[in-house]
Design a protein around this motif. Structure first.
Motif, PDB file in Angstrom:
ATOM      1  N   TRP A  25       0.848  -1.194   0.000  1.00  0.00           N
ATOM      2  CA  TRP A  25       0.000   0.000   0.000  1.00  0.00           C
ATOM      3  C   TRP A  25       0.884   1.245   0.000  1.00  0.00           C
ATOM      4  CZ3 TRP A  25      -4.546   1.981  -0.947  1.00  0.00           C
ATOM      5  CH2 TRP A  25      -4.983   3.155  -0.319  1.00  0.00           C
ATOM      6  N   GLY A  26       0.767   2.040  -1.040  1.00  0.00           N
ATOM      7  CA  GLY A  26       1.580   3.243  -1.130  1.00  0.00           C
ATOM      8  C   GLY A  26       1.963   3.528  -2.563  1.00  0.00           C
ATOM      9  N   HIS A  27       2.908   4.433  -2.748  1.00  0.00           N
ATOM     10  CA  HIS A  27       3.396   4.764  -4.088  1.00  0.00           C
ATOM     11  C   HIS A  27       4.448   3.725  -4.486  1.00  0.00           C
ATOM     12  CE1 HIS A  27       2.061   8.616  -2.290  1.00  0.00           C
ATOM     13  NE2 HIS A  27       1.572   8.828  -3.504  1.00  0.00           N
ATOM     14  N   ARG A  28       4.085   2.883  -5.404  1.00  0.00           N
ATOM     15  CA  ARG A  28       5.026   1.839  -5.811  1.00  0.00           C
ATOM     16  C   ARG A  28       6.225   2.492  -6.495  1.00  0.00           C
ATOM     17  NH1 ARG A  28       3.432  -3.761  -9.001  1.00  0.00           N
ATOM     18  NH2 ARG A  28       5.518  -4.701  -8.956  1.00  0.00           N
ATOM     19  N   ILE A  29       7.414   2.050  -6.114  1.00  0.00           N
ATOM     20  CA  ILE A  29       8.632   2.664  -6.644  1.00  0.00           C
ATOM     21  C   ILE A  29       8.651   2.522  -8.167  1.00  0.00           C
ATOM     22  CG2 ILE A  29      11.145   2.399  -6.745  1.00  0.00           C
ATOM     23  CD1 ILE A  29      11.082   1.927  -3.728  1.00  0.00           C
ATOM     24  N   PRO A  30       8.778   3.641  -8.882  1.00  0.00           N
ATOM     25  CA  PRO A  30       8.637   3.615 -10.349  1.00  0.00           C
ATOM     26  C   PRO A  30       9.927   3.212 -11.080  1.00  0.00           C
ATOM     27  CG  PRO A  30       8.950   5.865  -9.637  1.00  0.00           C
ATOM     28  CD  PRO A  30       8.958   5.020  -8.391  1.00  0.00           C
ATOM     29  N   VAL A  31      10.516   2.123 -10.620  1.00  0.00           N
ATOM     30  CA  VAL A  31      11.727   1.601 -11.260  1.00  0.00           C
ATOM     31  C   VAL A  31      11.375   0.289 -11.952  1.00  0.00           C
ATOM     32  CG1 VAL A  31      14.039   0.656 -10.886  1.00  0.00           C
ATOM     33  CG2 VAL A  31      13.330   2.733  -9.690  1.00  0.00           C
ATOM     34  N   TYR A  32      11.695   0.208 -13.227  1.00  0.00           N
ATOM     35  CA  TYR A  32      11.376  -0.958 -14.046  1.00  0.00           C
ATOM     36  C   TYR A  32      12.678  -1.609 -14.504  1.00  0.00           C
ATOM     37  CZ  TYR A  32       6.765   1.178 -14.071  1.00  0.00           C
ATOM     38  OH  TYR A  32       5.554   1.720 -13.697  1.00  0.00           O
ATOM     39  N   TYR A  33      12.684  -2.935 -14.502  1.00  0.00           N
ATOM     40  CA  TYR A  33      13.889  -3.687 -14.818  1.00  0.00           C
ATOM     41  C   TYR A  33      13.793  -4.313 -16.205  1.00  0.00           C
ATOM     42  CZ  TYR A  33      14.634  -3.148  -9.821  1.00  0.00           C
ATOM     43  OH  TYR A  33      14.804  -2.615  -8.569  1.00  0.00           O
ATOM     44  N   GLY A  34      14.866  -4.145 -16.961  1.00  0.00           N
ATOM     45  CA  GLY A  34      14.917  -4.727 -18.292  1.00  0.00           C
ATOM     46  C   GLY A  34      15.554  -6.101 -18.277  1.00  0.00           C
ATOM     47  N   GLU A  35      15.372  -6.819 -19.366  1.00  0.00           N
ATOM     48  CA  GLU A  35      15.865  -8.193 -19.447  1.00  0.00           C
ATOM     49  C   GLU A  35      17.393  -8.258 -19.384  1.00  0.00           C
ATOM     50  OE1 GLU A  35      14.498  -9.806 -23.117  1.00  0.00           O
ATOM     51  OE2 GLU A  35      15.220  -8.130 -24.327  1.00  0.00           O
ATOM     52  N   TYR A  44      15.143   1.461 -15.135  1.00  0.00           N
ATOM     53  CA  TYR A  44      14.682   2.745 -15.655  1.00  0.00           C
ATOM     54  C   TYR A  44      13.588   3.281 -14.740  1.00  0.00           C
ATOM     55  CZ  TYR A  44      16.838   0.596 -19.728  1.00  0.00           C
ATOM     56  OH  TYR A  44      17.726  -0.037 -20.573  1.00  0.00           O
ATOM     57  N   ALA A  45      13.644   4.577 -14.431  1.00  0.00           N
ATOM     58  CA  ALA A  45      12.588   5.224 -13.640  1.00  0.00           C
ATOM     59  C   ALA A  45      11.612   5.886 -14.593  1.00  0.00           C
ATOM     60  CB  ALA A  45      13.188   6.253 -12.690  1.00  0.00           C
ATOM     61  N   ALA A  46      10.329   5.581 -14.440  1.00  0.00           N
ATOM     62  CA  ALA A  46       9.337   6.097 -15.386  1.00  0.00           C
ATOM     63  C   ALA A  46       7.962   6.159 -14.729  1.00  0.00           C
ATOM     64  CB  ALA A  46       9.279   5.201 -16.621  1.00  0.00           C
ATOM     65  N   GLU A  53       4.716   1.640 -19.866  1.00  0.00           N
ATOM     66  CA  GLU A  53       4.881   2.082 -21.255  1.00  0.00           C
ATOM     67  C   GLU A  53       6.013   3.097 -21.373  1.00  0.00           C
ATOM     68  OE1 GLU A  53       2.016   1.998 -19.593  1.00  0.00           O
ATOM     69  OE2 GLU A  53       1.117   0.257 -20.593  1.00  0.00           O
ATOM     70  N   ASP A  54       6.051   4.061 -20.423  1.00  0.00           N
ATOM     71  CA  ASP A  54       7.130   5.055 -20.444  1.00  0.00           C
ATOM     72  C   ASP A  54       8.488   4.393 -20.228  1.00  0.00           C
ATOM     73  OD1 ASP A  54       5.286   7.018 -20.835  1.00  0.00           O
ATOM     74  OD2 ASP A  54       5.311   7.764 -18.763  1.00  0.00           O
ATOM     75  N   ALA A  55       8.509   3.386 -19.370  1.00  0.00           N
ATOM     76  CA  ALA A  55       9.764   2.679 -19.116  1.00  0.00           C
ATOM     77  C   ALA A  55      10.240   1.947 -20.366  1.00  0.00           C
ATOM     78  CB  ALA A  55       9.577   1.697 -17.963  1.00  0.00           C
ATOM     79  N   GLN A  56       9.289   1.335 -21.077  1.00  0.00           N
ATOM     80  CA  GLN A  56       9.659   0.627 -22.297  1.00  0.00           C
ATOM     81  C   GLN A  56      10.206   1.583 -23.346  1.00  0.00           C
ATOM     82  OE1 GLN A  56       9.425  -3.027 -22.833  1.00  0.00           O
ATOM     83  NE2 GLN A  56      10.991  -2.064 -24.118  1.00  0.00           N
ATOM     84  N   THR A  57       9.618   2.786 -23.407  1.00  0.00           N
ATOM     85  CA  THR A  57      10.123   3.801 -24.336  1.00  0.00           C
ATOM     86  C   THR A  57      11.561   4.162 -23.989  1.00  0.00           C
ATOM     87  OG1 THR A  57       7.891   4.684 -24.647  1.00  0.00           O
ATOM     88  CG2 THR A  57       9.733   6.121 -25.243  1.00  0.00           C
ATOM     89  N   ILE A  84      11.240  -4.615 -21.032  1.00  0.00           N
ATOM     90  CA  ILE A  84      10.960  -4.450 -19.604  1.00  0.00           C
ATOM     91  C   ILE A  84      10.259  -5.706 -19.107  1.00  0.00           C
ATOM     92  CG2 ILE A  84       9.656  -3.139 -17.877  1.00  0.00           C
ATOM     93  CD1 ILE A  84      12.061  -1.625 -18.961  1.00  0.00           C
ATOM     94  N   ILE A  85      10.778  -6.275 -18.019  1.00  0.00           N
ATOM     95  CA  ILE A  85      10.217  -7.542 -17.535  1.00  0.00           C
ATOM     96  C   ILE A  85       9.581  -7.452 -16.142  1.00  0.00           C
ATOM     97  CG2 ILE A  85      11.722  -8.987 -18.950  1.00  0.00           C
ATOM     98  CD1 ILE A  85      13.532  -9.334 -16.486  1.00  0.00           C
ATOM     99  N   SER A  86       9.881  -6.386 -15.374  1.00  0.00           N
ATOM    100  CA  SER A  86       9.281  -6.284 -14.030  1.00  0.00           C
ATOM    101  C   SER A  86       9.399  -4.870 -13.479  1.00  0.00           C
ATOM    102  CB  SER A  86       9.956  -7.257 -13.056  1.00  0.00           C
ATOM    103  OG  SER A  86      11.304  -6.898 -12.855  1.00  0.00           O
ATOM    104  N   GLN A  87       8.585  -4.595 -12.450  1.00  0.00           N
ATOM    105  CA  GLN A  87       8.670  -3.337 -11.705  1.00  0.00           C
ATOM    106  C   GLN A  87       9.109  -3.643 -10.279  1.00  0.00           C
ATOM    107  OE1 GLN A  87       5.037  -1.021 -11.475  1.00  0.00           O
ATOM    108  NE2 GLN A  87       5.948   0.545 -10.161  1.00  0.00           N
ATOM    109  N   ASP A  88       9.821  -2.727  -9.673  1.00  0.00           N
ATOM    110  CA  ASP A  88      10.256  -2.898  -8.285  1.00  0.00           C
ATOM    111  C   ASP A  88       9.036  -3.160  -7.398  1.00  0.00           C
ATOM    112  OD1 ASP A  88      13.054  -2.062  -6.731  1.00  0.00           O
ATOM    113  OD2 ASP A  88      11.256  -2.013  -5.482  1.00  0.00           O
TER     114      ASP A  88
END
Length: 878
Positions: free
Chosen positions: A414-424, A429-431, A435-439, A446-450
């Protein structure tokens, strides 16, 4: 339209009948919204957002009415006031609460999964999350409820993520391993404000560490022998002469036989114990800093479940506290345990789980704050942000100049999920979205979010500018940022205030507010912390139901200034209720004696006492305004009560009762009474909003605002300032006080009307006759010496005053009564004196009890002097 009113007030003050009525009327009329008048200067407060899990307590009953009082005052002063309320999503508190509810149904969050669990939390939020805001309405808070913000609103979330992304891209945010407060029950790191220190009875274990070369030993004391397997060094202070020549040698670690070095560091205190400390960097924040300075390894012997790791296989999986007992026994068996002593330990407890937190080395997201702190320090040093009390400026700067990196990740859902996405390929990437992370990632998938969420204080740090529409350049942001005032508690100076300043300076390039007012902590009458769990809590809603909210506001706001503690008591609240009743009764008397709307008299028609009270009113307006401007509500309340109760009611109204029935003076007196009442009500309205509105509505004024909330501060009374009138009437009142004192000294009832009082004035004091007759209770005033010798006398301002003692007063009986009082008083003084002269009492008794006895003794001494004066007076009557 205002609720229907009649000119007369009910006989008794009943807050229950008026408070909800007027609050609903103000809200319906939109009076809590900022004025759209372009000529009015804006005044903005972004109200600290309470937790959605919060329940009203005495701290709320002080903090939020302070902001309301300041806002109401500024409205009266002609500002366009906007008090912006909101709520904090309260990550740990809310998730913990919903998890407990699930547990009752035999479920856990993992049974539901992340999405379904969050749906449950939102359901709870919609059902119960607004409770605290509705409770604030009961406090009379004039907040613009239509502008309420929530830290998980879509727009607010976008702002939070924007801050994270920009800091991430600038390199301020990184992932690393550091010591955190770990809650093994909630399975998350917690901030300092989410913990509390509790004194607990524990043990101090003295453990022998042998030199590896056989040359001796060092004895080290620890409260946590279970962490010994993770020791990586022993530190001594380089100034400690006991350890000259040993730095660089090695010791044999008990239990494991591993060699660890002796290092020199300033952290150990040579004055404490042996001056040597075991260094366990993975399980103590101070040891961690030592470990970083000396590049020591970080060994972990306790895991996230607070169980022993495979670093010490013998006890792997054992609870930390059970392991403490076992390891102590093992140390004793191998001869390493020198002794065990009883020792008071300050346990750090998680407020939510109620369990001791574990200092753990954990991989988390951190913000580098050193660079961000520079502008936040400079803006305060330049005096552009003012702290009240001023001493907190130094506290703030000292902390900021030694600031450490900030752990901003929490292992929650519960809260603001950390906007960091992990690539393969392992990049991150912070987005704002997947979709923004993939860009940003381009060809890397992109395979997952923190999985973690942000610390609640991260999102709260944006509060002053995010509630005004940032990152959009909204009209509100342009016209109302920086905000004017922040009212907060000293305990979150670092956790919240500092971060708001840092974020404001970094993202808006402006300070978030002009002033920070640090309010007091509300304690029990005997100085203890208010707590439900300790049984010392006081429920404000119960107090409001019994006494009304205005008396409670007066009790708390009337004790608010630069002090940092307020001791609440039911007695003080009763006194506040009595003052409200006094205002009600005096107002009722005035209204009952006003036949028409009085016209303003010509100045030449004013008597001396009229000029005096109007001058006192003018001075009150100046002083009260100054007190409000300084947030010294205690001073404002004291001045308002002193004026109304003593000067206006006890003196002016009493003098005026006869004049109200005289054709020559009734119009003047009526106008003065009404003018004083109107101006007083406006000035005390910020403290007592409902009571003042009810009375104001019934005032027969030729020019009148629809509501007292929209009235103007009584600046016009300044024309009545008159030093001469104040000096002259002060002399009259001194004479009355002297006569009253004489009457009391000889045991004459204050209400009994006597025949005559004599003044030997050499033709001075003819103008005092009406005042003396009405206030000192005499049928006649004679300007000569009495012919009888049976008198008591006093000299006041050069005027000799003689009070004849007639046969109705038995001075012998009165003398015996006073002597009996003296005997009893001396007995009480003897008891207290013996206690105060007892060294054991002074040393062992609670400080507040000693202070109370000293105050009682001083009061008794003063009373004794007065009684002995009476004896002397009565004995000299012939």
């Amino acid at each position: 339209m205002t609720p229907e009113t009649t000119q007369n007030l009910d006989v008794r003050y009943n807050p229950e009948e008026i408070e909800q009525k007027w609050y609903e009327s103000w809200e319906k009329e939109g009076l809590f919204k900022p004025s759209k008048d372009p000529n009015k200067k804006p005044y903005t407060v972004s109200v600290p957002p309470p937790n959605i899990t919060g329940a009203l307590h005495m701290g709320h009953s002080l903090c939020y009415p302070i902001q309301d009082a300041v806002g109401r005052y500024k409205r009266l002063k002609g500002y366009s006031v906007w008090l912006l309320p909101g709520q904090d999503h309260a990550g740990i508190a809310t998730q913990s609460l919903v998890e407990k509810q699930l547990k009752k149904d035999g479920l856990s969050k993992h049974d539901l999964g992340r999405e379904k669990f969050l749906e449950k939390v939102w359901e709870w939020r919609k059902k119960s999350g607004d409770t605290i805001l509705s409770q604030f309405k009961k406090l009379g808070c004039s907040f613009d409820w239509d502008s309420t913000r929530f830290t998980l609103d879509d727009e607010y979330v976008r702002a939070v993520l924007q801050v994270f992304i920009e800091w991430f891209d600038k390199g301020y945010i990184y992932r690393g391993k550091r010591i955190v407060n770990w809650d093994p029950v909630l399975q998350t790191s917690v901030s300092d404000i989410e913990t509390e220190r509790r004194e607990s009875k524990g043990k101090l274990y003295h453990v022998r560490y042998l030199f590896s070369d056989g040359s001796g030993e060092i004895v080290i004391a620890t409260t946590r022998p279970e962490t010994i397997p993770a020791d990586v060094a022993v530190a001594v202070n380089p100034r400690d002469k006991r350890y000259e020549g040993v730095v660089g040698k090695t010791l044999i670690l008990p239990l494991t036989g591993r060699e660890i070095p002796i290092i020199a560091d300033d952290y150990p205190d040579p004055e404490f114990g042996t001056g040597a400390l075991k260094i366990t960097p993975a399980h103590d924040i101070n040891d961690y800093e030592v470990g970083v300075r000396h590049h020591l390894p970080m060994l972990e012997v306790i895991d996230k479940d607070a169980k022993i790791t495979d670093l010490y296989p013998k006890y792997k999986g054992m609870d930390r506290f059970e392991a403490r007992k076992c390891i102590a026994e093992e140390l004793e068996k191998e001869g390493s345990l020198v002794k065990i002593e009883d020792h008071d330990i300050a346990l750090v407890i998680s407020e939510r789980s109620g369990q001791p937190v574990e200092p753990l080395l954990s991989e988390q997201w951190f913000v580098k704050q050193t660079e961000l702190a520079k502008d936040a320090i400079d803006i305060v040093k330049k005096g552009e942000i003012k702290f009240v009390p001023e001493r907190y400026e130094k506290v703030y700067i000292d902390w900021m100049e030694n600031i450490k990196d900030w752990c901003v990740s929490r292992q929650l859902w519960w809260g603001h999920r950390i906007p960091v996405y992990y690539g393969e390929k392992g990049n991150c990437y912070a987005a704002q979205s997947w979709e923004d992370a993939q860009t940003k990632a381009g060809t890397e998938k992109i395979i997952s979010q923190d999985e973690d969420v942000l610390d609640t204080w991260f999102s709260s740090g944006l509060w002053p500018f995010a509630v005004l529409g940032w990152p959009e350049k909204t009209p509100d942001l342009e016209s109302r940022y920086p905000t004017d005032l922040l009212v907060t508690d000293r305990n979150i100076l670092y956790l919240w205030v500092a971060r708001m300043i840092m974020m404001g300076m970094d993202f808006i390039d402006l300070k978030p507010f002009h002033e920070v007012f640090i309010h007091a902590t509300v304690l029990t009458e005997d100085g203890r912390r208010m707590s439900k769990s300790l049984g010392t809590g006081v429920d404000p809603e119960t107090v409001i139901e019994k006494m009304g909210v205005d008396p409670l506001r007066y009790t708390l706001l009337g004790a608010t200034g630069e002090n940092q503690e307020i001791r609440y008591s039911e007695k003080k609240n009763e006194e506040s209720r009595n003052f409200c009743s006094k205002i009600w009764s005096a107002s009722r008397f005035i209204l009952m004696n006003l036949k028409d709307i009085p016209e303003k008299p010509d100045k030449k028609d004013f008597h001396g006492v009229d000029k005096w009270i109007l001058s006192r009113l003018a001075r009150l307006s100046l002083n009260t305004s100054l007190a409000y401007d300084r947030y010294d509500l205690m001073n404002a309340c004291q001045q308002l009560q002193n004026f109304f109760w003593y000067e206006f009611c006890d003196w002016y109204i009493e003098i005026s009762k006869n004049r109200l029935h005289e054709n020559s003076s009734k119009d003047v007196v009526s106008w003065v009474l009404l003018k004083c009442l109107e101006a007083f009500l406006i000035q005390i309205h910020p403290i007592l909003p409902h009571l003042t509105e009810e009375i104001y509505q019934k005032l027969p004024l030729s020019k009148k605002s629809e509501y007292i909330m929209t009235a103007q501060w009584p600046e016009d009374v300044s024309e009545f300032l008159d030093d001469d009138a104040e000096d002259s009437i002060a002399k009259e009142f001194n004479i009355v006080k002297s006569i009253r004192s004489l009457r009391a000294d000889v045991g004459i009832s204050p209400g009994k009307v006597l025949d005559v009082i004599y003044l030997d004035t050499s033709n001075r004091g003819q103008e005092f006759i009406d005042t003396i007759k009405s206030l000192a209770k005499f049928k006649e005033v004679k300007f000569s010496k009495p012919e009888t010798d049976k008198i008591v006398s006093v000299i006041c301002d050069g005027i000799e005053i003689y009070l004849p003692i007639d046969s109705s007063i038995d001075t012998d009986v009165e003398l015996r009564r006073v002597k009996q009082q003296i005997d009893k008083l001396k007995g009480d003084m003897d008891k207290i004196g013996k206690r105060l002269n007892n060294p054991d009492f002074i040393e062992k008794a609670k400080p507040e009890l000693v202070a109370s006895d000293k105050l009682k003794f001083s009061d008794l001494e003063d009373h004794l002097i007065k009684l002995e004066h009476k004896v002397n007076l009565l004995s000299n009557i012939t």
